[in-house]
Enzyme design. Structure first.
Site, PDB file in Angstrom:
ATOM      1  N   LYS A   1       0.928  -1.423  -0.029  1.00  0.00           N
ATOM      2  CA  LYS A   1      -0.033  -0.236   0.106  1.00  0.00           C
ATOM      3  C   LYS A   1       0.836   1.190  -0.119  1.00  0.00           C
ATOM      4  CE  LYS A   1      -3.858  -2.580   2.103  1.00  0.00           C
ATOM      5  NZ  LYS A   1      -4.926  -2.057   3.303  1.00  0.00           N
TER       6      LYS A   1
ATOM      7  N   TYR B   1     -12.647  -2.352  -3.678  1.00  0.00           N
ATOM      8  CA  TYR B   1     -13.149  -2.258  -2.355  1.00  0.00           C
ATOM      9  C   TYR B   1     -14.814  -2.102  -2.215  1.00  0.00           C
ATOM     10  CZ  TYR B   1      -8.495  -1.958  -0.034  1.00  0.00           C
ATOM     11  OH  TYR B   1      -7.244  -2.399   0.376  1.00  0.00           O
TER      12      TYR B   1
ATOM     13  N   PHE C   1     -15.565   3.991   6.970  1.00  0.00           N
ATOM     14  CA  PHE C   1     -14.168   4.375   6.586  1.00  0.00           C
ATOM     15  C   PHE C   1     -13.804   4.140   4.985  1.00  0.00           C
ATOM     16  CE2 PHE C   1     -14.158  -0.483   7.740  1.00  0.00           C
ATOM     17  CZ  PHE C   1     -13.634  -0.991   6.698  1.00  0.00           C
TER      18      PHE C   1
ATOM     19  N   THR D   1      -5.453  -7.307  10.620  1.00  0.00           N
ATOM     20  CA  THR D   1      -5.673  -5.914   9.935  1.00  0.00           C
ATOM     21  C   THR D   1      -5.157  -4.844  10.907  1.00  0.00           C
ATOM     22  OG1 THR D   1      -7.551  -7.083   8.990  1.00  0.00           O
ATOM     23  CG2 THR D   1      -7.306  -4.504   9.034  1.00  0.00           C
TER      24      THR D   1
ATOM     25  N   ARG E   1       2.638  -6.661   9.156  1.00  0.00           N
ATOM     26  CA  ARG E   1       1.866  -5.347   9.744  1.00  0.00           C
ATOM     27  C   ARG E   1       2.585  -5.256  11.107  1.00  0.00           C
ATOM     28  NH1 ARG E   1      -3.771  -7.694   7.585  1.00  0.00           N
ATOM     29  NH2 ARG E   1      -4.123  -6.287   5.709  1.00  0.00           N
TER      30      ARG E   1
ATOM     31  N   ASN F   1      -2.007   0.141   6.787  1.00  0.00           N
ATOM     32  CA  ASN F   1      -1.655  -1.086   7.353  1.00  0.00           C
ATOM     33  C   ASN F   1      -0.593  -1.879   6.448  1.00  0.00           C
ATOM     34  OD1 ASN F   1      -3.709  -1.890   5.613  1.00  0.00           O
ATOM     35  ND2 ASN F   1      -4.635  -3.338   6.993  1.00  0.00           N
TER      36      ASN F   1
ATOM     37  N   HIS G   1      -2.152  -5.743   1.671  1.00  0.00           N
ATOM     38  CA  HIS G   1      -3.654  -6.415   1.736  1.00  0.00           C
ATOM     39  C   HIS G   1      -3.218  -7.642   0.958  1.00  0.00           C
ATOM     40  CE1 HIS G   1      -7.677  -7.348   0.274  1.00  0.00           C
ATOM     41  NE2 HIS G   1      -7.017  -7.819  -1.003  1.00  0.00           N
TER      42      HIS G   1
ATOM     43  N   GLU H   1      -9.642 -10.590  -7.613  1.00  0.00           N
ATOM     44  CA  GLU H   1      -8.562  -9.480  -7.442  1.00  0.00           C
ATOM     45  C   GLU H   1      -7.639  -9.650  -8.489  1.00  0.00           C
ATOM     46  OE1 GLU H   1      -9.849  -8.861  -2.785  1.00  0.00           O
ATOM     47  OE2 GLU H   1      -7.769  -9.741  -3.427  1.00  0.00           O
TER      48      GLU H   1
END
Ligand code: CMP
Length: 140
Positions: free
Chosen positions: A11, A51, A59, A93, A104, A114, A117, A128
């Site tokens: 990320k 998502y 969120f 998570t 993480r 975080n 994914h 995905e």
């Protein structure tokens, strides 16, 4: 356990801190092979599609803002039981709940930022992977 493929994202908090190599080392140390990888800047449309399952969550807007805030590295990982194995390597998570030695625990900044994914099931992994990679871009 059969050989599986899973989808991974490093990320924006990981690319921003220049720790994609450190994360890849943890992935490879766990026995997963990076069989496809590219660095992209997600569009809002791509992030909203990716998502979509979370679109009613409070969120969601923050999540899309974050995932489009900088480059990400999208990957396909391959190995025995790759989906569950990568979830173990990532850790919980929420980094405050992640086990020692996980990506993480070592690197994530918060539940939102975080670092990584990973797909949660074979069906989502296939969807995905297909969102970001053509078949001929995956070289096992
Ligand atoms: P990921 O595995 O990419 O899937 C959904 C993401 O939503 C998750 O990782 C977190 O980064 C994010 N997320 C989950 N819960 C929250 C939260 N309470 N606040 C912000 N982001 C969250």
């Amino acid at each position: 356990m059969a050989i599986q493929r899973t989808f991974s994202i490093l990320k924006p908090d990981a690319t921003e801190r220049n720790i994609t190599g450190a994360i890849n080392a943890l992935i490879e140390k766990a026995g997963l092979r990076i069989v496809a990888q590219k660095r992209i800047h997600m569009t809002r449309g791509q992030a909203e599609t990716f998502y979509a399952v979370h679109k009613e969550r409070p969120f969601f807007g923050e999540l899309v803002d974050f995932m489009t805030s900088g480059p990400v590295v999208v990957q396909v990982l391959e190995g025995e039981g790759a989906i569950a194995k990568y979830r173990d390597v990532m850790g919980a998570t929420d980094p405050s709940k992640a086990a020692d030695g996980t990506i993480r625990k070592l690197h994530a900044k918060s539940i939102g930022e975080n670092s990584v994914h990973g797909s949660d099931a074979p069906e989502t992994a296939a969807i995905e992977i297909a969102q970001f990679f053509a078949g001929n871009e995956i070289v096992g």
